[in-house]
Design a protein around this motif. Structure first.
Motif, PDB file in Angstrom:
ATOM      1  N   ASN A   1     -59.081  32.720 -69.173  1.00 14.52           N
ATOM      2  CA  ASN A   1     -57.767  32.993 -68.613  1.00 14.52           C
ATOM      3  C   ASN A   1     -57.411  32.001 -67.496  1.00 14.52           C
ATOM      4  O   ASN A   1     -58.286  31.323 -66.955  1.00 14.52           O
ATOM      5  CB  ASN A   1     -57.746  34.421 -68.052  1.00 14.52           C
TER       6      ASN A   1
ATOM      7  N   ASP B   1     -60.071  37.797 -78.910  1.00 18.61           N
ATOM      8  CA  ASP B   1     -60.873  38.758 -79.667  1.00 18.61           C
ATOM      9  C   ASP B   1     -62.133  38.109 -80.227  1.00 18.61           C
ATOM     10  O   ASP B   1     -63.149  38.785 -80.444  1.00 18.61           O
ATOM     11  CB  ASP B   1     -60.054  39.349 -80.810  1.00 18.61           C
TER      12      ASP B   1
ATOM     13  N   TYR C   1     -61.497  27.383 -76.228  1.00 14.69           N
ATOM     14  CA  TYR C   1     -60.702  27.186 -77.430  1.00 14.69           C
ATOM     15  C   TYR C   1     -60.307  25.718 -77.544  1.00 14.69           C
ATOM     16  O   TYR C   1     -60.410  24.936 -76.593  1.00 14.69           O
ATOM     17  CB  TYR C   1     -59.490  28.108 -77.488  1.00 14.69           C
TER      18      TYR C   1
ATOM     19  N   PRO D   1     -55.910  30.456 -84.604  1.00 12.58           N
ATOM     20  CA  PRO D   1     -54.651  30.646 -83.893  1.00 12.58           C
ATOM     21  C   PRO D   1     -54.935  31.196 -82.495  1.00 12.58           C
ATOM     22  O   PRO D   1     -55.861  31.999 -82.302  1.00 12.58           O
ATOM     23  CB  PRO D   1     -53.911  31.681 -84.743  1.00 12.58           C
ATOM     24  N   LEU D   2     -54.144  30.776 -81.524  1.00 16.24           N
ATOM     25  CA  LEU D   2     -54.392  31.176 -80.145  1.00 16.24           C
ATOM     26  C   LEU D   2     -54.401  32.693 -79.992  1.00 16.24           C
ATOM     27  O   LEU D   2     -55.169  33.245 -79.195  1.00 16.24           O
ATOM     28  CB  LEU D   2     -53.326  30.550 -79.234  1.00 16.24           C
ATOM     29  N   ARG D   3     -53.583  33.374 -80.766  1.00 14.94           N
ATOM     30  CA  ARG D   3     -53.510  34.830 -80.696  1.00 14.94           C
ATOM     31  C   ARG D   3     -54.865  35.491 -80.982  1.00 14.94           C
ATOM     32  O   ARG D   3     -55.155  36.597 -80.512  1.00 14.94           O
ATOM     33  CB  ARG D   3     -52.458  35.339 -81.688  1.00 14.94           C
ATOM     34  N   GLN D   4     -55.733  34.819 -81.754  1.00 17.28           N
ATOM     35  CA  GLN D   4     -57.015  35.406 -82.155  1.00 17.28           C
ATOM     36  C   GLN D   4     -58.186  35.011 -81.256  1.00 17.28           C
ATOM     37  O   GLN D   4     -59.285  35.537 -81.406  1.00 17.28           O
ATOM     38  CB  GLN D   4     -57.333  34.986 -83.593  1.00 17.28           C
TER      39      GLN D   4
END
Length: 333
Positions: free
Chosen positions: A206, A171, A262, A165-168
């Motif tokens: 980013n 990290d 990603y 998932p993009l949220r992970q």
């Protein structure tokens, strides 16, 4: 691994287009064996109106077969297959195909394995944790670090992270991960593709590669120190580059591979350039594994409209990697 003559083609999700594409291989002279339920393939051939001469796999008889013939290593499904309808009872069958092909590659029985698409959701519905071929093969083969790389349209795009998932993602990108991924890319581009000194362009995480820290500090705190260290060791890697301007002809002319951070950062560009002809390669395994660049396409199964372009490219690439260790895609620099 001993030199083998045959490639193993794992037919994938039986309700999808994998079996249709395997049947199309009978239209080409080929040194391969299809791993699938033979009776399911025969039923699909009848549905599609195909007249195929069937050969049961015999490891002592591995010469290429002529037009209209297909060699099959029978692996039974648990339940009869309904075209286009997923059935979790057949999920273990899908994984058995992968395991049999993998074991044959390990023993030298097969030169490499080519995989057709599976349906992650239905495998998980069978209470079998599964995130993808790449992760499954890495676990089974005890590979410390594997890298997904897609090839096509004159591009090679590797991924630092795969099915997260993009949220992970942020990290997950640690100095150790980035260094290990780049070492795998460097090693396999040299070993499997015959590129003496690979040139690797690295996408920033980013927007605008962090804009000097104003849009995120991952480039400054994590990526640049690793890339500087690898460059000092002789590796030809770029600084983090803005992804929105990385895939331009001027940039791509200077590289052998792009490393995206990603999944959806790098693959939309490659699939736009090559969809239906792209190849998925797993780097970092002790065996050769390539795959198609598309999904199960349940709505096309049994329709006669599935196109085998990506499968044929994956077979050609696996054969080339096995026999020559050089690159296949003629569009690449």
């Amino acid at each position: 691994m001993a030199q083998a003559a045959l490639l193993a083609v794992a037919a994938g999700e039986p309700a999808g287009i994998g079996p249709d594409l395997c049947l199309q291989l009978a239209q080409h002279e080929q040194a391969l064996v299809v791993l699938a339920d033979k009776h399911m393939l025969q039923q699909r051939a009848a549905l599609l109106g195909l007249n195929i001469q069937w050969h049961d796999y015999n490891p002592q008889q591995i010469l290429p077969l002529p037009f209209g013939h297909l060699r099959v290593l029978h692996v039974p499904t648990a339940q009869p297959v309904q075209v286009g309808q997923l059935n979790s009872a057949n999920s273990p069958y899908v994984l058995n195909l992968l395991i049999r092909a993998m074991q044959g590659c390990q023993s030298g029985e097969f030169a490499g394995m080519v995989t057709l698409p599976v349906h992650k959701g239905i495998i998980n519905d069978a209470d079998i944790p599964f995130t993808g071929h790449t992760e499954f093969l890495a676990e089974k083969l005890h590979a410390e670090q594997v890298v997904m790389m897609l090839v096509g349209g004159g591009l090679r795009v590797a991924l630092a992270t795969t099915h997260l998932p993009l949220r992970q993602v942020a990290d997950a990108i640690t100095p150790a991960l980035l260094e290990n991924v780049l070492h795998v890319i460097q090693c396999d581009l040299t070993r499997r593709f015959g590129i003496a000194k690979p040139r690797i362009l690295v996408a920033g995480l980013n927007p605008h590669a962090g804009e000097g820290g104003y849009l995120g500090r991952e480039e400054i705190d994590i990526m640049i120190p690793v890339l500087d260290r690898l460059r000092a060791q002789g590796m030809n890697v770029s600084a983090p580059l803005p992804a929105d301007t990385l895939f331009t002809p001027q940039r791509l002319a200077q590289c052998d591979c792009v490393l995206a951070m990603y999944h959806d950062q790098g693959l939309p560009v490659l699939k736009y350039a090559s969809f239906g002809r792209g190849v998925n390669v797993t780097l970092g395994l002790p065996i050769i594994r390539t795959s198609v660049d598309h999904g199960t396409a349940l709505e096309l199964a049994g329709s006669g409209r599935a196109e085998a372009g990506s499968l044929l490219e994956a077979i050609k690439m696996a054969a080339d990697m096995a026999q020559h260790g050089g690159l296949y895609d003629p569009a690449l620099p």
